[in-house]
Design an enzyme around this catalytic site. Structure first.
Site, PDB file in Angstrom:
ATOM      1  N   GLN A 142      -8.078  14.476   4.267  1.00  0.00           N
ATOM      2  CA  GLN A 142      -7.467  13.678   3.196  1.00  0.00           C
ATOM      3  C   GLN A 142      -8.371  13.561   1.977  1.00  0.00           C
ATOM      4  OE1 GLN A 142      -6.648   9.187   3.596  1.00  0.00           O
ATOM      5  NE2 GLN A 142      -4.623  10.101   3.499  1.00  0.00           N
ATOM      6  N   PHE A 186       0.860  -1.184   0.000  1.00  0.00           N
ATOM      7  CA  PHE A 186       0.000   0.000   0.000  1.00  0.00           C
ATOM      8  C   PHE A 186       0.900   1.239   0.000  1.00  0.00           C
ATOM      9  CE2 PHE A 186      -4.601   0.926   1.195  1.00  0.00           C
ATOM     10  CZ  PHE A 186      -5.141  -0.098   0.444  1.00  0.00           C
ATOM     11  N   HIS A 237      -8.624  11.343  -1.106  1.00  0.00           N
ATOM     12  CA  HIS A 237      -8.102  10.094  -1.663  1.00  0.00           C
ATOM     13  C   HIS A 237      -7.953  10.298  -3.163  1.00  0.00           C
ATOM     14  CE1 HIS A 237      -7.851   5.860  -2.727  1.00  0.00           C
ATOM     15  NE2 HIS A 237      -7.857   5.520  -1.445  1.00  0.00           N
ATOM     16  N   GLU A 266      -7.331   1.744  -2.791  1.00  0.00           N
ATOM     17  CA  GLU A 266      -5.891   1.814  -3.057  1.00  0.00           C
ATOM     18  C   GLU A 266      -5.329   0.417  -3.335  1.00  0.00           C
ATOM     19  OE1 GLU A 266      -3.885   4.453  -0.356  1.00  0.00           O
ATOM     20  OE2 GLU A 266      -1.986   3.433  -0.649  1.00  0.00           O
ATOM     21  N   HIS A 285     -12.065  12.023   1.690  1.00  0.00           N
ATOM     22  CA  HIS A 285     -12.077  10.644   2.176  1.00  0.00           C
ATOM     23  C   HIS A 285     -11.947  10.496   3.684  1.00  0.00           C
ATOM     24  CE1 HIS A 285     -11.500   6.348   1.910  1.00  0.00           C
ATOM     25  NE2 HIS A 285     -10.298   6.412   2.446  1.00  0.00           N
ATOM     26  N   ARG A 293      -0.934   9.259  -0.400  1.00  0.00           N
ATOM     27  CA  ARG A 293      -2.192   9.711  -1.015  1.00  0.00           C
ATOM     28  C   ARG A 293      -2.180  11.190  -1.369  1.00  0.00           C
ATOM     29  NH1 ARG A 293      -6.560   6.338   2.626  1.00  0.00           N
ATOM     30  NH2 ARG A 293      -6.120   4.353   1.612  1.00  0.00           N
ATOM     31  N   ARG A 304      -2.691  10.560   6.511  1.00  0.00           N
ATOM     32  CA  ARG A 304      -2.783   9.164   6.949  1.00  0.00           C
ATOM     33  C   ARG A 304      -2.338   8.217   5.850  1.00  0.00           C
ATOM     34  NH1 ARG A 304      -6.663   4.883   6.451  1.00  0.00           N
ATOM     35  NH2 ARG A 304      -8.076   6.208   5.265  1.00  0.00           N
ATOM     36  N   LEU A 355     -15.454   5.367  -3.646  1.00  0.00           N
ATOM     37  CA  LEU A 355     -14.036   5.003  -3.571  1.00  0.00           C
ATOM     38  C   LEU A 355     -13.618   3.895  -4.530  1.00  0.00           C
ATOM     39  CD1 LEU A 355     -11.612   5.942  -1.753  1.00  0.00           C
ATOM     40  CD2 LEU A 355     -11.791   3.691  -0.731  1.00  0.00           C
TER      41      LEU A 355
HETATM   42  C1  LIG Z   1     -14.889   3.356   1.028  1.00  0.00           C
HETATM   43  C2  LIG Z   1     -13.873   3.397   2.129  1.00  0.00           C
HETATM   44  C3  LIG Z   1     -12.861   2.468   2.164  1.00  0.00           C
HETATM   45  C4  LIG Z   1     -11.912   2.493   3.189  1.00  0.00           C
HETATM   46  N1  LIG Z   1     -10.922   1.542   3.213  1.00  0.00           N
HETATM   47  C5  LIG Z   1     -10.039   1.540   4.251  1.00  0.00           C
HETATM   48  C6  LIG Z   1      -9.044   0.517   4.344  1.00  0.00           C
HETATM   49  O1  LIG Z   1      -8.970  -0.392   3.528  1.00  0.00           O
HETATM   50  N2  LIG Z   1      -8.180   0.563   5.378  1.00  0.00           N
HETATM   51  C7  LIG Z   1      -8.227   1.531   6.335  1.00  0.00           C
HETATM   52  O2  LIG Z   1      -7.412   1.508   7.249  1.00  0.00           O
HETATM   53  N3  LIG Z   1      -9.176   2.504   6.277  1.00  0.00           N
HETATM   54  C8  LIG Z   1     -10.079   2.521   5.267  1.00  0.00           C
HETATM   55  N4  LIG Z   1     -11.044   3.494   5.216  1.00  0.00           N
HETATM   56  C9  LIG Z   1     -11.179   4.414   6.356  1.00  0.00           C
HETATM   57  C10 LIG Z   1     -11.876   3.699   7.496  1.00  0.00           C
HETATM   58  O3  LIG Z   1     -12.853   2.831   7.010  1.00  0.00           O
HETATM   59  C11 LIG Z   1     -12.551   4.669   8.462  1.00  0.00           C
HETATM   60  O4  LIG Z   1     -11.673   5.687   8.805  1.00  0.00           O
HETATM   61  C12 LIG Z   1     -12.959   3.914   9.721  1.00  0.00           C
HETATM   62  O5  LIG Z   1     -13.775   2.831   9.393  1.00  0.00           O
HETATM   63  C13 LIG Z   1     -13.664   4.807  10.730  1.00  0.00           C
HETATM   64  O6  LIG Z   1     -14.089   3.995  11.792  1.00  0.00           O
HETATM   65  P1  LIG Z   1     -14.740   4.609  13.100  1.00  0.00           P
HETATM   66  O7  LIG Z   1     -14.990   3.476  14.019  1.00  0.00           O
HETATM   67  O8  LIG Z   1     -13.930   5.753  13.552  1.00  0.00           O
HETATM   68  O9  LIG Z   1     -16.113   5.207  12.561  1.00  0.00           O
HETATM   69  P2  LIG Z   1     -17.368   4.505  11.694  1.00  0.00           P
HETATM   70  O10 LIG Z   1     -17.013   3.137  11.322  1.00  0.00           O
HETATM   71  O11 LIG Z   1     -17.710   5.453  10.683  1.00  0.00           O
HETATM   72  O12 LIG Z   1     -18.475   4.492  12.766  1.00  0.00           O
HETATM   73  C14 LIG Z   1     -19.099   5.687  13.171  1.00  0.00           C
HETATM   74  C15 LIG Z   1     -20.280   5.300  14.023  1.00  0.00           C
HETATM   75  O13 LIG Z   1     -20.755   6.464  14.678  1.00  0.00           O
HETATM   76  C16 LIG Z   1     -22.167   6.519  14.576  1.00  0.00           C
HETATM   77  N5  LIG Z   1     -22.569   7.923  14.751  1.00  0.00           N
HETATM   78  C17 LIG Z   1     -22.137   9.020  14.097  1.00  0.00           C
HETATM   79  N6  LIG Z   1     -22.716  10.116  14.604  1.00  0.00           N
HETATM   80  C18 LIG Z   1     -23.524   9.706  15.611  1.00  0.00           C
HETATM   81  C19 LIG Z   1     -24.382  10.363  16.516  1.00  0.00           C
HETATM   82  N7  LIG Z   1     -24.544  11.686  16.515  1.00  0.00           N
HETATM   83  N8  LIG Z   1     -25.078   9.617  17.404  1.00  0.00           N
HETATM   84  C20 LIG Z   1     -24.962   8.271  17.446  1.00  0.00           C
HETATM   85  N9  LIG Z   1     -24.140   7.600  16.610  1.00  0.00           N
HETATM   86  C21 LIG Z   1     -23.434   8.309  15.714  1.00  0.00           C
HETATM   87  C22 LIG Z   1     -22.467   5.902  13.241  1.00  0.00           C
HETATM   88  O14 LIG Z   1     -23.804   5.490  13.147  1.00  0.00           O
HETATM   89  C23 LIG Z   1     -21.477   4.739  13.268  1.00  0.00           C
HETATM   90  O15 LIG Z   1     -22.008   3.663  13.997  1.00  0.00           O
HETATM   91  C24 LIG Z   1     -11.996   3.481   4.188  1.00  0.00           C
HETATM   92  C25 LIG Z   1     -13.016   4.421   4.147  1.00  0.00           C
HETATM   93  C26 LIG Z   1     -13.943   4.385   3.125  1.00  0.00           C
HETATM   94  C27 LIG Z   1     -15.001   5.424   3.085  1.00  0.00           C
END
Ligand SMILES: Cc1cc2nc3c(=O)[nH]c(=O)nc-3n(C[C@H](O)[C@H](O)[C@H](O)COP(=O)(O)OP(=O)(O)OC[C@H]3O[C@@H](n4cnc5c(N)ncnc54)[C@H](O)[C@@H]3O)c2cc1C
Length: 572
Positions: free
Chosen positions: A235, A122, A237, A254, A350, A285, A385, A251
């Site tokens: 970021q 990556f 992407h 990568e 992203h 990125r 990142r 998306l």
């Molecule tokens: C398409 C895509 C592909 C990606 N691929 C990768 C990868 O291969 N490798 C990598 O390392 N990263 C990747 N990323 C980045 C990574 O997926 C995210 O940064 C990460 O999943 C974020 O996780 P989190 O637990 O912080 O938040 P999330 O998984 O987004 O969870 C947020 C949670 O908060 C809740 N929430 C939000 N606001 C409120 C509120 N006011 N009240 C109650 N609940 C709320 C939502 O409902 C959800 O349950 C990717 C991102 C995308 C978009």
């Protein structure tokens, strides 16, 4: 004012059920805490589920020379040394153990021929480091964490949006929320609260992010008195879909470049030879996104304003096996067979490197009892990142947040909740129903996305950023007058009125921090200050905090790295 709400009581309340929230919940439960997990979408539908390429962890299964030290060095260099070094160290050291744990809990990773977890290349990672499940890694991760957590017994409140944190002036006492389906209110009494709500991509027009990414958690923390850090680092992407218009921004992982994908402009030139001859498509990125942007701006873009990304030189079966989602995504949405020809791609908003300022060891914010992990928190990634470092961040710091939140809960007792705060939260939520004939929140959201896309995008200038702040102020005034029709029963327009407030607040924080940082570093590119300025900005984090009702900004020294780590970071 009504006090018509239900009340729940937990030692630890976790807001967000993505990777960070679920990992925090599992750990807090393991410490004996009672845990409530609140999420505004359905359990299992968090953003994490969309993650494709993999989890970065120096397991050294494919490249034996890999180690936590190299992962640490890559992360610090990727972030242009603005990272919190201790977070980068803990992350690199603990990620392999967290991945092995995930495997023990049932995650089925792709395998090497000898049966170890397979790792792929990556951008910005020296070695093949990303543990993956085809291009559906996030799905496997969330399934595993969810199964584990539910089996262990946390309470889940789904389709429930938190709109305010409750405090006693010094520490956290709970949270106020509403059920999205019925519109009814609910108050959570808690000794510790963990924010794991993710980022704010929905403030931009072209984004890979889902509807949930409206910056709620950052806004909640800010309003409760916590500090936000490094908000200028957003970021973009390099590879989102550019065509057809309905899926613009979606998306393109990568992993396509990790598996050997090549970028070309409309003249067939492999343009990364010009921008980063050593790392080519596997550059970081920020560099690849700016390279594509420049090719397009200088007239060498594709028909729909992007670049070509080609993996069709690899055997068709291999592409379908390693990138099944990408194969189907392009076939179904763009009528393109990626085993036969190139994809058209361009930059898409992203990920948020900035967020809630936390301590490295405990993930505690500057407000006692308030913790943050995952994309909502700042520090690990510095100014940019590396791909794969988010999923490992969720596991490492989700666990640490859960551990510390449970420990904090043991050290305090429940404080009474402040009814004035609850009444204010109710009043704020219900206000749009009284704005008869008020503007639609959708119109304000659309205009916000234009402002952020055009004025606070990949390249920034003082003039644009000044204008963005003026525009955001006008949008906030419009947002305060938005009206909604219908009832509180599942009413998405009403939900958006509250989310707009979060997006506007956090967008302002981004624009203010971007205006202040008069240099280009990582994901923050100023055309009026195109170079790194280590002397003035190399050792400064931007801090945003509320002072009365005013948003203020100050600088804070980046913590000094100890000599042994400095040596590791400097090694060739
Ligand atoms: C398409 C895509 C592909 C990606 N691929 C990768 C990868 O291969 N490798 C990598 O390392 N990263 C990747 N990323 C980045 C990574 O997926 C995210 O940064 C990460 O999943 C974020 O996780 P989190 O637990 O912080 O938040 P999330 O998984 O987004 O969870 C947020 C949670 O908060 C809740 N929430 C939000 N606001 C409120 C509120 N006011 N009240 C109650 N609940 C709320 C939502 O409902 C959800 O349950 C990717 C991102 C995308 C978009």
């Amino acid at each position: 004012m009504t006090t018509n709400y239900e009340t729940r009581e937990h030692d630890v309340v976790i807001i967000g059920a993505g990777g960070a929230g679920l990992r925090a919940a599992i750990e807090a439960l393991a410490q004996g805490a009672s845990v409530g997990v609140v999420c505004k979408s359905l359990l299992g539908k968090a953003h994490t589920v969309m993650a494709e390429g993999g989890i970065a962890a120096a397991m050294a299964n494919v490249d034996a020379a890999d180690s936590w030290k190299t992962h640490f060095r890559d992360t610090m260099r990727g972030g242009k040394f603005l990272n919190n070094w201790r977070m980068a160290q803990l992350h690199a050291q603990e990620a392999p153990e967290r991945v092995r744990e995930l495997e023990q809990w049932g995650a089925l990773f792709d395998r090497t021929e000898t049966g170890d977890i397979l790792q792929r290349a990556f951008g910005g990672h020296t070695f093949k480091r990303l543990c993956h499940v085809g291009d559906r890694t996030g799905l496997e991760m969330i399934r595993t964490l969810q199964d584990r957590g539910v089996q262990q017994g946390f309470d889940v409140f789904m389709e429930c949006t938190v709109t305010r944190l409750l405090t006693d002036g010094k520490r956290i006492t709970g949270a106020f929320a509403y059920w999205r389906e019925s519109g009814r209110f609910i108050v959570f009494k808690a000794k510790s609260v963990v924010i794991a709500t993710g980022g704010i991509g929905k403030a931009w027009r072209v984004t890979s992010n889902s509807w949930e990414y409206t910056g709620d958690g950052m806004a909640l923390a800010y309003e409760a008195g916590a500090e936000l850090m490094d908000m200028e680092f957003v970021q973009f992407h390099p590879t989102g879909m550019v065509w057809p218009p309905g899926v613009q921004g979606l998306l393109v992982t990568e992993a396509v470049r990790g598996e050997g994908g090549i970028l070309r402009n409309k003249n067939g030139e492999r343009f990364m030879e010009k921008y980063d001859p050593k790392r080519l498509e596997l550059s970081t990125r920020d560099v690849v996104a700016r390279s594509i942007y420049t090719e397009v701006k200088e007239g060498r873009g594709t028909e729909h304003g992007g670049a070509f990304l080609d993996i069709s030189h690899k055997p068709a079966d291999y592409v379908k096996k390693k990138l099944p989602s990408m194969y189907h995504q392009f076939k179904e949405l763009a009528d393109v067979d990626i085993t036969k020809g190139p994809m058209e791609v361009g930059p898409t908003c992203h990920y948020m490197m900035g967020g809630i300022r936390v301590e490295a060891e405990t993930a505690q914010s500057t407000v006692p009892g308030l913790f943050a992990a995952g994309e909502a928190a700042a520090g690990l990634h510095g100014s940019n990142r590396l791909g794969g470092n988010s999923l490992s961040d969720l596991l490492v710091f989700g666990r640490r947040a859960g551990l510390a939140a449970a420990a904090h809960a043991k050290s305090v007792s429940h404080a009474p909740v402040n009814t004035a705060q609850i009444e204010a939260a109710e009043k704020e939520l219900l206000a749009p129903f009284a704005n008869t004939g008020g503007e639609s929140p959708y119109a304000v959201h659309r205009d916000l996305q234009e402002v952020m896309q055009n004025l606070v995008g990949i390249y920034r200038t003082e003039q644009d950023l000044m204008k963005s702040l003026g525009d955001l102020e006008k949008l906030s005034a419009r947002s305060a007058k938005t009206g909604v029709e219908g009832t509180r029963m599942f009413n998405p327009g009403w939900h958006l009125t509250r989310e707009l407030k979060s997006m506007l607040l956090i967008s302002e924080a981004v624009a203010r921090a971007a205006l202040a940082r008069k240099e280009s570093r990582g994901a923050h590119s100023r055309t009026d200050y195109p170079n790194l300025d280590d002397a003035n900005w190399g050792k400064k984090n931007n801090i945003i905090v509320q002072d009365g009702s005013t948003m203020t900004r100050r600088e804070s020294a980046v913590p000094e790295m100890p000599a042994d780590l400095r040596q590791i970071a400097a090694q060739e």
